[in-house]
Write an enzyme that holds these catalytic residues in place. Sequence first.
Site, PDB file in Angstrom:
ATOM      1  CG  ASP A  63      33.623-118.763  19.848  1.00 52.76           C
ATOM      2  OD1 ASP A  63      33.679-119.797  20.555  1.00 52.76           O
ATOM      3  OD2 ASP A  63      32.608-118.410  19.237  1.00 52.76           O
TER       4      ASP A  63
ATOM      5  CG  HIS B 164      30.395-119.412  21.684  1.00 52.76           C
ATOM      6  ND1 HIS B 164      30.459-119.524  20.320  1.00 52.76           N
ATOM      7  CD2 HIS B 164      29.253-120.057  22.066  1.00 52.76           C
ATOM      8  CE1 HIS B 164      29.420-120.211  19.876  1.00 52.76           C
ATOM      9  NE2 HIS B 164      28.671-120.545  20.916  1.00 52.76           N
TER      10      HIS B 164
END
Length: 236
Positions: free
Chosen positions: A175, A205
Amino acid sequence: MVFSRYEQVEAHDGGVFDAFCARPDRESGPAILLFQEIFGINDNIRGLAERLAEAGYLTLAPDMFWRIEPRFERNDESGLADGMAMVQQLDWASAGADITSAFAHVLSMPECSGTVGGVGFCLGGTLTYVFATSTRVDGRGPDAAVSYYGSGIQQMLGQAGSIECPMMFHYGNRDPYIPEEQITAVEAAVKERPGVTIHRYDAGHAFSNWDAPSMYDKEAADLAWSRTLGFFADHL
């Protein structure tokens, strides 16, 4: 069969905001508050609400941007800049109060049996953390909460001791918005809380957002979703 509509929620300081509602075909049962990504209550969130309803949960997704732009909605990565601009304008104190209003509203609905969980994605992952740590109606908080990649949680770790319900966190190891050290900090902050679980995935993400192809990771999304449904089945 799933039925959907919009509910009107009364805010604590006046005004009314919308919440997308999906419900299963039964008189009453457990409920879930579903908290939006930065893209608003869009196709992805409405679809998730309907999937939760199919699993047997009365689901309410409150419009958390209503004080800035009611019914704001973007549907893929092209709306990222607009969504980020909305987050920059979000008043977190008011957002917390609106979560409380939504919680009180769903508790009052005849389709709700009195047990309520929460789940949120991206911005909503942080809002779910707020729900778990600080939202109380008549002294009670949620019965379970699931946070997906909430990038603002590390700024609120001092509230971790207020988690009173079972809680699950999902993070992607790749992420770009939540580096590894921040995930580790969350793990450290919640490790003493009973019933708290953190899962990591080989994903980035927003890996659960099927409507954002460059972010979506089906394998991670399916595994996280199965864990989420199992978690709610155990606690709601």
